[in-house]
Motif scaffolding. Structure first.
Motif, PDB file in Angstrom:
ATOM      1  N   LYS A  38    -110.635  32.642  58.512  1.00  0.00           N
ATOM      2  CA  LYS A  38    -109.642  31.700  59.043  1.00  0.00           C
ATOM      3  C   LYS A  38    -110.148  30.269  59.058  1.00  0.00           C
ATOM      4  O   LYS A  38    -109.360  29.343  59.217  1.00  0.00           O
ATOM      5  CB  LYS A  38    -109.177  32.135  60.436  1.00  0.00           C
ATOM      6  CG  LYS A  38    -108.249  33.337  60.378  1.00  0.00           C
ATOM      7  CD  LYS A  38    -107.667  33.668  61.730  1.00  0.00           C
ATOM      8  CE  LYS A  38    -106.678  34.821  61.623  1.00  0.00           C
ATOM      9  NZ  LYS A  38    -106.148  35.198  62.944  1.00  0.00           N
ATOM     10  N   VAL A  39    -111.460  30.075  58.833  1.00  0.00           N
ATOM     11  CA  VAL A  39    -111.969  28.704  58.730  1.00  0.00           C
ATOM     12  C   VAL A  39    -111.357  27.991  57.528  1.00  0.00           C
ATOM     13  O   VAL A  39    -111.335  26.757  57.483  1.00  0.00           O
ATOM     14  CB  VAL A  39    -113.517  28.646  58.657  1.00  0.00           C
ATOM     15  CG1 VAL A  39    -114.144  29.235  59.903  1.00  0.00           C
ATOM     16  CG2 VAL A  39    -114.044  29.311  57.409  1.00  0.00           C
ATOM     17  N   ALA A  40    -110.840  28.746  56.570  1.00  0.00           N
ATOM     18  CA  ALA A  40    -110.232  28.154  55.375  1.00  0.00           C
ATOM     19  C   ALA A  40    -108.727  27.924  55.527  1.00  0.00           C
ATOM     20  O   ALA A  40    -108.088  27.419  54.609  1.00  0.00           O
ATOM     21  CB  ALA A  40    -110.490  29.066  54.172  1.00  0.00           C
ATOM     22  N   ILE A  41    -108.165  28.282  56.676  1.00  0.00           N
ATOM     23  CA  ILE A  41    -106.724  28.148  56.907  1.00  0.00           C
ATOM     24  C   ILE A  41    -106.459  26.873  57.698  1.00  0.00           C
ATOM     25  O   ILE A  41    -107.123  26.593  58.700  1.00  0.00           O
ATOM     26  CB  ILE A  41    -106.171  29.380  57.668  1.00  0.00           C
ATOM     27  CG1 ILE A  41    -106.559  30.688  56.971  1.00  0.00           C
ATOM     28  CG2 ILE A  41    -104.661  29.265  57.860  1.00  0.00           C
ATOM     29  CD1 ILE A  41    -106.057  30.844  55.558  1.00  0.00           C
ATOM     30  N   LEU A  47    -102.524  27.386  64.336  1.00  0.00           N
ATOM     31  CA  LEU A  47    -102.141  27.072  65.719  1.00  0.00           C
ATOM     32  C   LEU A  47    -100.636  26.937  65.911  1.00  0.00           C
ATOM     33  O   LEU A  47    -100.187  26.508  66.973  1.00  0.00           O
ATOM     34  CB  LEU A  47    -102.843  25.786  66.154  1.00  0.00           C
ATOM     35  CG  LEU A  47    -104.374  25.813  66.065  1.00  0.00           C
ATOM     36  CD1 LEU A  47    -104.954  24.447  66.391  1.00  0.00           C
ATOM     37  CD2 LEU A  47    -104.960  26.896  66.940  1.00  0.00           C
ATOM     38  N   LYS A  48     -99.878  27.322  64.915  1.00  0.00           N
ATOM     39  CA  LYS A  48     -98.422  27.180  65.005  1.00  0.00           C
ATOM     40  C   LYS A  48     -97.892  28.012  66.176  1.00  0.00           C
ATOM     41  O   LYS A  48     -98.169  29.206  66.280  1.00  0.00           O
ATOM     42  CB  LYS A  48     -97.774  27.632  63.693  1.00  0.00           C
ATOM     43  CG  LYS A  48     -96.274  27.396  63.678  1.00  0.00           C
ATOM     44  CD  LYS A  48     -95.670  27.732  62.323  1.00  0.00           C
ATOM     45  CE  LYS A  48     -94.172  27.474  62.331  1.00  0.00           C
ATOM     46  NZ  LYS A  48     -93.586  27.754  61.008  1.00  0.00           N
ATOM     47  N   PRO A  49     -97.108  27.395  67.055  1.00  0.00           N
ATOM     48  CA  PRO A  49     -96.621  28.130  68.222  1.00  0.00           C
ATOM     49  C   PRO A  49     -95.496  29.113  67.913  1.00  0.00           C
ATOM     50  O   PRO A  49     -95.246  30.023  68.680  1.00  0.00           O
ATOM     51  CB  PRO A  49     -96.135  27.025  69.167  1.00  0.00           C
ATOM     52  CG  PRO A  49     -95.894  25.850  68.287  1.00  0.00           C
ATOM     53  CD  PRO A  49     -96.795  25.986  67.105  1.00  0.00           C
ATOM     54  N   PHE A  57     -97.232  32.510  55.938  1.00  0.00           N
ATOM     55  CA  PHE A  57     -97.814  33.836  56.094  1.00  0.00           C
ATOM     56  C   PHE A  57     -98.632  34.223  54.857  1.00  0.00           C
ATOM     57  O   PHE A  57     -99.707  34.816  54.974  1.00  0.00           O
ATOM     58  CB  PHE A  57     -96.737  34.886  56.384  1.00  0.00           C
ATOM     59  CG  PHE A  57     -97.307  36.242  56.693  1.00  0.00           C
ATOM     60  CD1 PHE A  57     -98.174  36.425  57.767  1.00  0.00           C
ATOM     61  CD2 PHE A  57     -96.998  37.330  55.903  1.00  0.00           C
ATOM     62  CE1 PHE A  57     -98.718  37.673  58.043  1.00  0.00           C
ATOM     63  CE2 PHE A  57     -97.531  38.584  56.170  1.00  0.00           C
ATOM     64  CZ  PHE A  57     -98.394  38.751  57.246  1.00  0.00           C
ATOM     65  N   GLU A  58     -98.147  33.858  53.675  1.00  0.00           N
ATOM     66  CA  GLU A  58     -98.917  34.126  52.451  1.00  0.00           C
ATOM     67  C   GLU A  58    -100.260  33.393  52.513  1.00  0.00           C
ATOM     68  O   GLU A  58    -101.291  33.947  52.120  1.00  0.00           O
ATOM     69  CB  GLU A  58     -98.129  33.729  51.202  1.00  0.00           C
ATOM     70  CG  GLU A  58     -96.975  34.657  50.888  1.00  0.00           C
ATOM     71  CD  GLU A  58     -97.389  36.110  50.722  1.00  0.00           C
ATOM     72  OE1 GLU A  58     -98.374  36.386  50.000  1.00  0.00           O
ATOM     73  OE2 GLU A  58     -96.733  36.990  51.326  1.00  0.00           O
ATOM     74  N   THR A  59    -100.249  32.161  53.008  1.00  0.00           N
ATOM     75  CA  THR A  59    -101.498  31.413  53.178  1.00  0.00           C
ATOM     76  C   THR A  59    -102.391  32.101  54.208  1.00  0.00           C
ATOM     77  O   THR A  59    -103.591  32.273  53.984  1.00  0.00           O
ATOM     78  CB  THR A  59    -101.201  29.959  53.609  1.00  0.00           C
ATOM     79  OG1 THR A  59    -100.439  29.325  52.588  1.00  0.00           O
ATOM     80  CG2 THR A  59    -102.471  29.181  53.872  1.00  0.00           C
ATOM     81  N   MET A  60    -101.824  32.523  55.321  1.00  0.00           N
ATOM     82  CA  MET A  60    -102.593  33.181  56.376  1.00  0.00           C
ATOM     83  C   MET A  60    -103.254  34.456  55.856  1.00  0.00           C
ATOM     84  O   MET A  60    -104.401  34.764  56.198  1.00  0.00           O
ATOM     85  CB  MET A  60    -101.687  33.508  57.576  1.00  0.00           C
ATOM     86  CG  MET A  60    -102.412  34.205  58.710  1.00  0.00           C
ATOM     87  SD  MET A  60    -103.683  33.204  59.480  1.00  0.00           S
ATOM     88  CE  MET A  60    -102.688  32.354  60.668  1.00  0.00           C
ATOM     89  N   TYR A  66    -111.032  35.108  51.858  1.00  0.00           N
ATOM     90  CA  TYR A  66    -112.006  34.057  52.146  1.00  0.00           C
ATOM     91  C   TYR A  66    -113.146  34.594  53.010  1.00  0.00           C
ATOM     92  O   TYR A  66    -114.311  34.272  52.783  1.00  0.00           O
ATOM     93  CB  TYR A  66    -111.346  32.865  52.845  1.00  0.00           C
ATOM     94  CG  TYR A  66    -110.463  32.033  51.962  1.00  0.00           C
ATOM     95  CD1 TYR A  66    -110.902  31.558  50.726  1.00  0.00           C
ATOM     96  CD2 TYR A  66    -109.177  31.702  52.358  1.00  0.00           C
ATOM     97  CE1 TYR A  66    -110.088  30.787  49.912  1.00  0.00           C
ATOM     98  CE2 TYR A  66    -108.352  30.931  51.552  1.00  0.00           C
ATOM     99  CZ  TYR A  66    -108.815  30.481  50.336  1.00  0.00           C
ATOM    100  OH  TYR A  66    -108.007  29.715  49.534  1.00  0.00           O
ATOM    101  N   GLY A  67    -112.822  35.395  53.997  1.00  0.00           N
ATOM    102  CA  GLY A  67    -113.860  35.974  54.849  1.00  0.00           C
ATOM    103  C   GLY A  67    -114.825  36.836  54.068  1.00  0.00           C
ATOM    104  O   GLY A  67    -116.050  36.740  54.239  1.00  0.00           O
ATOM    105  N   ALA A  68    -114.301  37.674  53.200  1.00  0.00           N
ATOM    106  CA  ALA A  68    -115.166  38.506  52.364  1.00  0.00           C
ATOM    107  C   ALA A  68    -116.021  37.634  51.446  1.00  0.00           C
ATOM    108  O   ALA A  68    -117.208  37.926  51.234  1.00  0.00           O
ATOM    109  CB  ALA A  68    -114.326  39.492  51.554  1.00  0.00           C
TER     110      ALA A  68
END
Length: 181
Positions: A38-41, A47-49, A57-60, A66-68
């Motif tokens: 999530k550091v790449a998001i 933080l979207k409420p 969502f596709e970006t998320m 990215y984590g892997a």
């Protein structure tokens, strides 16, 4: 939650031969890294409420890849010294959003094709997310979150892990209360 699931699986499950004391410790150590990608998001998505758009969502969803990648890079550096420590963390980071029925991401893996570590963290992560306040929702009660987990057996979650969660409900409630009460 991940450690408790692994301990309960080790005590009584079809996976007990796949679990050792080292595995349980590694689940505890590496499960907090499940969302390292999530550091790449972008923050406006993280933080979207409200509800994410399809594009957001596709970006998320890319946080798993990215984590892997981050952990793979660290693993490659460590391998140069003849060791390997991040394999389980990589499995968790990449696979914790896969679903038992194959409808998850990033690869659409299904059933036991999903690493056990990722299946354990998937349930723990969802339970924690449900019982935690987030920018887009209030925390659910233990009972409401428990009911959601039970309803997702065989679709989102490995039925064996849900069985262990159900049979050890009191232990999970005790751990939950140590965080929230």
């Amino acid at each position: 939650y991940s450690r408790l699931i692994a301990e309960c699986l080790d005590a009584d499950s079809k996976y007990k031969n796949d679990i050792s004391g080292e595995y349980i410790s590694n689940i505890e150590y590496f499960s907090p890294l499940h969302d390292i990608g999530k550091v790449a998001i972008r923050d406006d998505i993280l933080l979207k409420p409200g509800k994410l758009t399809d594009s957001e969502f596709e970006t998320m969803k890319t946080h798993t890849v990215y984590g892997a990648q981050v952990l793979n890079a660290a693993e490659e550096n460590i391998k140069k010294s003849g060791r390997s420590i991040f394999r389980l963390g990589i499995e968790i980071a990449e696979g914790h959003h896969e679903r038992w029925d194959g409808s998850g991401y990033p690869h659409g893996k299904k059933g036991e094709d999903i690493p056990l570590s990722a299946r354990i963290v998937a349930l723990a992560d969802v339970f924690d997310a449900l019982t935690s306040k987030r920018p887009y929702k209030e925390a659910f009660s233990f009972e409401k979150a428990y009911g959601i987990i039970m309803g997702e057996s065989g679709t989102h979650f490995d039925p064996e892990i849900v069985r262990i969660f159900k049979e050890n409900k009191e232990k999970f409630f005790e751990l939950y209360t140590s965080f929230y009460v």
